[in-house]
Design an enzyme around this catalytic site. Structure first.
Site: not given
Length: 1069
Positions: A35, A37, A98
């Protein structure tokens, strides 16, 4: 589930509660690579790096089910995590794991979490709607198809994490100018991370944890009130270090926080206080807000109005003036509920004046903590090499537990040779380390002029007068300040104490008007020859203290003296031209003074006079010229015959000590001493009568008339003393009775209205032993039933104690030694701890002892002397073995831990010639004057539920042993106990006229070693013990024993006695 537990454990590890976290990264970026980077996140990463923020970004393609360990480590070591929520963020299991890990670290490591909603609605993230809802549903379906039941919890954890993260304050970017948006984000992240950078606490935080715990108790974060806590102590004691550690451990729990360092220093600069106010507002309120503060008053008003509803943590470090507190933290109402304000200062009064009621005085490091901190700084390890042990001990003693001094001195000596260490330590005893002194001088410079003068007087002259008032390292600093007044000529300094300087000034006559004090303390007896001018040149001399020098020549004393302390003053009188109108204290111990000139001195400022041991002094003249005298010490004036009547009416006199004035026959016939609290006339052997008590002498608390061999009577007016707490009339054989109480309305009649009379209502200690009292009726009017704890009636000739003596409900100690006609002791107070009936040869009935035998319970009794009570023991069919067995049985029931001040649990003396048989380890010492045992404890022994038992059989060389009032410890034996090589306790058992062989038994508890040694670690393993018996002549030891008595580890009341592997077999018979 196993995966989740491992994952959560990995993400939740935390550091010490007070150690600063060392972050590897400022920022961790969490994002969906496909999306953002190569656009938004890439631009954000570049901007963060350009701002100097160390940022972690994962540039690798993500593969597999679990996030890589390197990512977990990066999350844990990042101060802040920025989560970029984009359209497809939730489609990645990696991103969701994460996020969960990030939230765990926020909880466990106090990290910052900042969400960015990039072209997504925050409510979709919060409620898992839209693309986020679709993605999570897809994950659930995939887990079901794979029959992965444990992963249901994993999805729920993701949902919770999304909801929590969406509720954090962050940024929403629906669309628009990305560059400006990113700039604003970077500014805010930069501000927040700078505010949350943990303070560097200490390189070697030795002893810090316990002090932080002490502060935690004062802070009591669970309470919702506003608290101001003061940390105070010497410079270099560690106040700032403790404040930093506390701040770092709790700052994350507040809505805003600020640590204002160096308040004293910054406030002294132009507009410094305004600058501090700006920093405080900016740190706590955060953001890009810049507060315009043009004056101190405006700043104080802004702090009060902007923070009154905010829960904040504020530390004001190194405050030295009231106006700093008034304008930075004026009161508790300035801050929101739950706020905590911590103030560090060297001045406790400053805290009190500002209403800071919760204060923490920083404790010096103890010897072991000091040794460890010093070793870290000097050797980079926690213990020194063996060949440096004595030098380290010397350095630690010099620094007195001051962390700053330990750090500076240790760093200075690091890497140096043993000889260099010795030279440095020798020099510091004369001239202190400059770096340490400069820091300590900050406190000195902040004192008022009068306070500085008092400090220097204490530092130079009064060591030992008040040990808590100043430590050696501060004393040395004060001496160095004085030395710098004139480095080369001592006579130009304000104070002289070093024996070489004193000798130089007195013999060379270099003294000047600058000298205000001299302390003469020669390393060995020294005759100093001087002229009359030696002191006369020092016209401003206020303190003259001569401890051991013999001064020859003419003596001309300055009239400005406030203190004259001269040991062995050589002349028979003070100089005729000596008129010290400002003299406060006159001390002339062991001097040749034979007379005090009556009326020659009018000393209205004199408060203390001490002629201890002046055996040539014969008379005390008219003292009306000393109206403010508070202390008069005449102890040991063996030639003193008379004391003038005026002494009996010194209204300010508090203490009058006439002990061992063995020739005194004339004493004021009446005393009206309105302030007198202590009157000691022990050993006034020639004194025949005690003076009448005038009305108004109501504050007298302690009277000692021991060994007044000619004292025949006491006046009935003694009953006027309503505040009397201690009365000793022991060893007065001509005193046959106490006076009857006189009816105040008719002095010629005797009052029998005992119920309405108040006789000694506060008396707690009464000794009338060896006064040949034939009855106890004089005790009946005493109104001290609830206060009397100690009663000595030794040597009296009464036959029985009256039943009413049981009304002394607080009585703990009863001494009836050598009451040879006494036959019966009735029921005693339940509080009784000790009773001495030694030498009561006619005693046959003793209800307390009968109860012990009948019910096998000693109650509160801890000590009993039954020496020579043969009739009593025969009537009870009682001997050493039965007593020992009874005590052993009693010891098998757990008892209360002894309270502070009680040095043993139980001790008894009774007739016998051998120690109890159940002492498995015993000796018949070859030397009757010494016996010892070496005990080896079992492995991992801590002493819990355990006692040591001791026993000794002893006799007397000639079977006569007179009582010695002046040397209580002359007859008896000492027992010393060492555990792990340290002497934990010792006690003296006093033996009185046994007349035959006797046995002593003693029990002490090992369950609470802090009762015996204050700093004992309750978990410390005991591995060895040594016990020494040391009798004094004419007592001879015939047998000794030591036995360990302990609770069976199996629990319950199954106790056992160790007989193996406890005491070295070499000590057994």
């Amino acid at each position: 589930m196993a995966w989740m537990s491992n994952q959560r454990a990995s993400c939740s590890s935390s550091s010490s509660s007070f150690s600063p976290t060392r972050w590897s990264y400022d920022v961790f970026l969490s994002f969906r690579g496909e999306d953002t980077r190569n656009n938004f996140t890439g631009h954000l990463y570049t901007a963060l790096c350009q701002r100097g923020l160390n940022t972690f970004i994962d540039d690798e393609l993500r593969r597999g089910e679990e996030i890589a360990p390197t990512l977990i480590k990066a999350i844990q070591e990042s101060m802040a995590s920025v989560v970029v929520f984009s359209e497809n963020y939730a489609s990645s299991k990696w991103c969701l794991d994460e996020l969960a890990c990030i939230l765990d670290c926020k909880e466990s490591k106090r990290q910052i979490v900042l969400p960015i909603f990039y072209k997504v609605d925050p409510s979709d993230v919060r409620n898992q709607r839209g693309s986020f809802g679709v993605a999570l549903s897809r994950h659930e379906a995939n887990f079901k198809n794979n029959n992965s039941s444990s992963s249901t919890d994993r999805v729920q954890r993701w949902r919770t994490a999304l909801t929590l993260a969406a509720n954090f304050s962050g940024w929403h970017f629906p669309d628009g100018h990305e560059s400006k948006f990113i700039h604003n984000i970077v500014e805010e992240i930069s501000l927040q991370t700078s505010n949350r950078t943990y303070l560097k606490v200490a390189k070697y935080p030795v002893g810090l944890e316990s002090r932080v715990r002490d502060m935690d108790e004062l802070l009591s974060l669970g309470e919702d009130d506003v608290r101001m806590i003061g940390i105070w102590g010497l410079g270099g004691i560690g106040k700032t270090t403790i404040a930093k550690a506390v701040y770092g451990s709790i700052a994350h729990k507040f809505e805003g926080n600020c640590f204002l360092a160096n308040v004293r220093e910054m406030s002294s600069m132009p507009h410094g206080l305004v600058q501090l106010q700006k920093i405080l507002l900016s740190d706590i309120l955060g953001g890009n807000r810049k507060f315009k503060v043009t004056s101190v008053d405006q700043g104080a008003n802004t702090i009060e109005t902007r923070l009154r509803n905010r829960r904040v943590l504020l530390v004001l470090d190194d405050v030295d003036h009231r106006h700093q507190l008034d304008n930075l933290a004026g009161g508790s109402n300035w801050f929101g509920r739950g706020s905590r304000i911590i103030v560090t200062t060297r001045d406790k009064h400053l805290l009190t004046a500002h209403g800071v009621n919760l204060t923490y005085k920083v404790k010096e490091l103890d010897f072991y903590e000091s040794s460890e901190l010093f070793s870290w700084n000097s050797f980079k390890r926690d213990k020194p090499p063996n060949d440096f042990l004595k030098l380290v001990w010397r350095a630690v003693c010099y620094t007195k537990g001051l962390p700053l001094a330990l750090t500076v001195l240790g760093s200075h000596l690091c890497g140096r040779s043993i000889e260099e260490w010795k030279d440095a330590l020798d020099s510091y005893e004369i001239i202190p380390n400059k770096e340490i002194q400069e820091i300590l001088k900050i406190s000195f410079n902040g004192l008022e002029h009068f306070q500085k003068e008092v400090f220097l007087d204490i530092a130079c002259f009064f060591k030992g007068e008040d040990k808590d008032q100043i430590v050696d390292i501060l004393r040395n600093m004060g001496k160095e300040i004085v030395r710098q007044e004139s480095p080369t000529e001592p006579g130009e300094r304000s104070r002289l104490w070093f024996h070489e300087d004193v000798y130089h000034v007195l013999t060379e006559q270099t003294g000047s008007t600058k000298v205000r004090g001299i302390l003469i303390n020669m390393p060995k007896k020294n005759d100093i020859s001087m002229s009359a001018e030696a002191f006369s040149r020092m016209k401003n001399l206020r303190y003259l203290i001569n401890l051991n020098a013999s001064l020859t020549g003419n003596i001309d004393l300055p009239n400005e003296l406030r203190l004259l302390n001269w040991y062995r003053y050589p002349l028979q009188s003070l100089p005729s031209n000596f008129h010290p109108k400002k003299l406060v204290a006159l001390k002339m111990p062991s001097s040749n003074i034979s007379r005090l000139e009556s009326g020659s001195m009018k000393l209205g400022t004199l408060t203390s006079m001490d002629f201890f041991g002046c055996d040539k002094l014969e008379e005390i003249p008219d003292f009306t010229g000393f109206p403010n005298l508070e202390k008069l010490f005449l102890r040991g004036c063996t030639s003193l015959v008379g004391i003038h009547e005026s002494v009996g009416f010194l209204e300010k006199l508090v203490t009058l000590n006439l002990q061992d004035c063995s020739s005194l026959t004339r004493f004021p016939t009446r005393i009206g001493l309105k302030s007198l609290k202590i009157l000691n006339m022990k050993g006034c052997r020639m004194l025949a009568s005690f003076p009448e008590i005038e009305a108004g002498t109501m504050v007298l608390e302690n009277i000692t008339l021991e060994c007044c061999e000619n004292l025949r009577n006491l006046p009935s007016s003694i009953y006027k003393l309503k505040n009397l707490r201690e009365l000793e009339v022991r060893g007065c054989p001509k005193l046959l009775a106490f006076p009857m109480k006189v009816n105040p309305e008719n002095p010629s009649s005797v009052s029998h209205d005992y119920q309405n009379s108040l006789v000694f209502p506060r008396l707690r200690f009464l000794r009338v032993g060896d006064c040949n009292l034939s009855e106890c009726e004089f005790l009946m009017p005493f109104n001290c039933g609830s206060t009397l704890t100690f009663l000595d009636l030794s040597g009296s000739s009464f036959v029985s104690l009256p039943e009413w003596t049981s009304t002394f409900g607080s009585l703990e100690w009863l001494i009836l030694r050598d009451c040879k006609k006494l036959q019966e002791i009735p029921q005693l107070s339940p509080c009784i701890k000790g009773i001495n009936t030694g030498g009561c040869k006619s005693l046959e009935r003793f209800s307390k002892l009968s109860n012990i035998l009948e019910h096998n319970s000693q109650g509160s009794l801890q000590y009993s002397d039954l020496s020579n009570c043969h009739k009593l023991l025969k009537s009870l069919d009682f001997d050493v073995e039965k007593m020992a067995s009874m005590l052993l049985s009693h010891s098998q029931t757990p008892q209360h831990v002894p309270s502070d001040g009680e040095y043993y649990e139980f001790s008894i003396i009774l007739p016998g010639n051998d120690i109890p048989k159940w002492f498995g380890h015993r000796k018949q010492p070859a030397d009757p004057n010494y016996c010892d045992f070496n005990i080896k404890f079992p492995p991992n022994f801590t002493g819990k539920n355990t006692r040591l038992a001791f026993s000794a059989a002893f006799g007397i060389i000639d079977y006569t042993l007179p009582y010695d009032y002046d040397d209580y410890e002359r007859y008896g034996f000492h027992v010393r106990v060492f555990i792990n090589g340290d002497e934990i306790f010792s006690f003296h058992e006093h033996i009185i006229s046994p007349g035959s062989d006797h046995v002593w038994l003693q029990y002490i508890s090992l369950s609470n070693m802090r009762h015996w040694k204050r700093y004992w670690n309750e978990e410390e393993i005991m591995y060895k013990c040594e016990v020494r018996f040391l009798p004094s002549e004419p007592i001879l030891l015939k047998a000794c024993g030591v036995q360990l008595v302990y609770l069976d580890p199996g629990g319950g009341e199954n106790f056992g006695i160790t007989t193996e592997e406890i005491i070295d077999e070499n000590n057994s018979i």
